[in-house]
Design an enzyme around this catalytic site. Structure first.
Site, PDB file in Angstrom:
ATOM      1  N   CYS A   4       0.867  -1.174   0.000  1.00  0.00           N
ATOM      2  CA  CYS A   4       0.000   0.000   0.000  1.00  0.00           C
ATOM      3  C   CYS A   4       0.908   1.231   0.000  1.00  0.00           C
ATOM      4  O   CYS A   4       2.103   1.116  -0.261  1.00  0.00           O
ATOM      5  CB  CYS A   4      -0.982  -0.017   1.174  1.00  0.00           C
ATOM      6  SG  CYS A   4      -0.264   0.166   2.821  1.00  0.00           S
TER       7      CYS A   4
ATOM      8  N   ASN B 167       2.454   1.465   4.259  1.00  0.00           N
ATOM      9  CA  ASN B 167       2.690   0.221   4.990  1.00  0.00           C
ATOM     10  C   ASN B 167       2.360   0.318   6.472  1.00  0.00           C
ATOM     11  O   ASN B 167       3.033  -0.249   7.312  1.00  0.00           O
ATOM     12  CB  ASN B 167       4.120  -0.272   4.780  1.00  0.00           C
ATOM     13  CG  ASN B 167       4.372  -1.708   5.224  1.00  0.00           C
ATOM     14  OD1 ASN B 167       5.458  -2.022   5.675  1.00  0.00           O
ATOM     15  ND2 ASN B 167       3.409  -2.583   5.087  1.00  0.00           N
TER      16      ASN B 167
ATOM     17  N   CYS C  33      -1.406   0.604   7.232  1.00  0.00           N
ATOM     18  CA  CYS C  33      -2.834   0.277   7.335  1.00  0.00           C
ATOM     19  C   CYS C  33      -3.184  -0.975   6.532  1.00  0.00           C
ATOM     20  O   CYS C  33      -3.279  -2.064   7.083  1.00  0.00           O
ATOM     21  CB  CYS C  33      -3.705   1.440   6.850  1.00  0.00           C
ATOM     22  SG  CYS C  33      -3.625   2.923   7.874  1.00  0.00           S
ATOM     23  N   ARG C  34      -3.357  -0.809   5.234  1.00  0.00           N
ATOM     24  CA  ARG C  34      -3.878  -1.891   4.400  1.00  0.00           C
ATOM     25  C   ARG C  34      -2.918  -3.058   4.235  1.00  0.00           C
ATOM     26  O   ARG C  34      -3.306  -4.216   4.405  1.00  0.00           O
ATOM     27  CB  ARG C  34      -4.269  -1.343   3.027  1.00  0.00           C
ATOM     28  CG  ARG C  34      -5.417  -0.351   3.100  1.00  0.00           C
ATOM     29  CD  ARG C  34      -5.636   0.350   1.784  1.00  0.00           C
ATOM     30  NE  ARG C  34      -4.527   1.275   1.516  1.00  0.00           N
ATOM     31  CZ  ARG C  34      -4.366   1.951   0.384  1.00  0.00           C
ATOM     32  NH1 ARG C  34      -5.225   1.766  -0.603  1.00  0.00           N
ATOM     33  NH2 ARG C  34      -3.365   2.786   0.233  1.00  0.00           N
ATOM     34  N   SER C  35      -1.670  -2.788   3.861  1.00  0.00           N
ATOM     35  CA  SER C  35      -0.769  -3.917   3.585  1.00  0.00           C
ATOM     36  C   SER C  35      -0.396  -4.706   4.833  1.00  0.00           C
ATOM     37  O   SER C  35      -0.330  -5.936   4.767  1.00  0.00           O
ATOM     38  CB  SER C  35       0.468  -3.470   2.800  1.00  0.00           C
ATOM     39  OG  SER C  35       1.186  -2.466   3.447  1.00  0.00           O
TER      40      SER C  35
ATOM     41  N   ASP D 181      -7.902   3.662   0.914  1.00  0.00           N
ATOM     42  CA  ASP D 181      -7.057   3.944   2.071  1.00  0.00           C
ATOM     43  C   ASP D 181      -7.917   4.445   3.226  1.00  0.00           C
ATOM     44  O   ASP D 181      -8.545   5.499   3.118  1.00  0.00           O
ATOM     45  CB  ASP D 181      -6.013   4.993   1.691  1.00  0.00           C
ATOM     46  CG  ASP D 181      -4.917   5.150   2.726  1.00  0.00           C
ATOM     47  OD1 ASP D 181      -5.099   4.687   3.879  1.00  0.00           O
ATOM     48  OD2 ASP D 181      -3.877   5.735   2.389  1.00  0.00           O
TER      49      ASP D 181
END
Length: 158
Positions: free
Chosen positions: A7, A10, A12-14, A124
């Site tokens: 993401c 690095n 939140c999402r990933s 995001d």
């Protein structure tokens, strides 16, 4: 099989994708055949832990991501990993600009593997509220489920 989730920063999402994928692969007995990591396109949060909201959502889904630390993608990642999967088109375009032509990895979107009719992108949640993290985690789980199915199918005997 090596999978890298990407993401922007690095945090939140990933890292949620890394933790949820690891936990889902363990439940399916695939953890010994899969290596997973995560990183960001940007170096904004190198060395930092995941966002507390991401950690809370992952924990709610029985995945502990508290030990993960932000890192930025490296050129050798394109050779080391089989799949480099990002969360949205902006990061996908950035990865494609960075990737050497001779790369080994498949570079694409995580949601390309989702079976159900969902958005192609995982937005995001950083500037949103806590509810956004739950929606993002649902999308990540859908993509990871499809990816694990794909990996199992590839490994199935003919």
């Amino acid at each position: 099989m090596r999978v890298l989730f990407v993401c922007l920063g690095n945090i939140c999402r990933s890292p949620m994708a890394e933790g949820l994928f690891r936990q889902m692969s363990q439940r399916r007995g695939l953890d010994s055949r899969v290596e997973v990591d995560s990183c960001g396109v940007g170096d904004y949060h190198v060395g930092e832990p995941p966002d507390p909201r991401a950690m809370r959502e992952a924990h709610h889904r029985e995945a502990d991501i508290s030990e993960l630390r932000g890192r930025v993608i490296r050129s050798d990642d394109f050779e080391r990993f089989d799949y480099i999967l990002c969360m949205d088109e902006d990061n996908l375009q950035a990865l494609r600009r960075m990737a050497p032509e001779s790369r080994r990895a498949h570079v694409g979107l995580l949601m390309d593997f989702a079976h159900e009719d969902t958005s192609a992108e995982i937005g995001d949640p950083y500037f949103g509220n806590t509810d956004n993290f739950g929606h993002v985690a649902d999308q990540i789980e859908a993509g990871c489920q499809g990816l694990l199915d794909h990996i199992e199918y590839q490994d199935a005997p003919d």
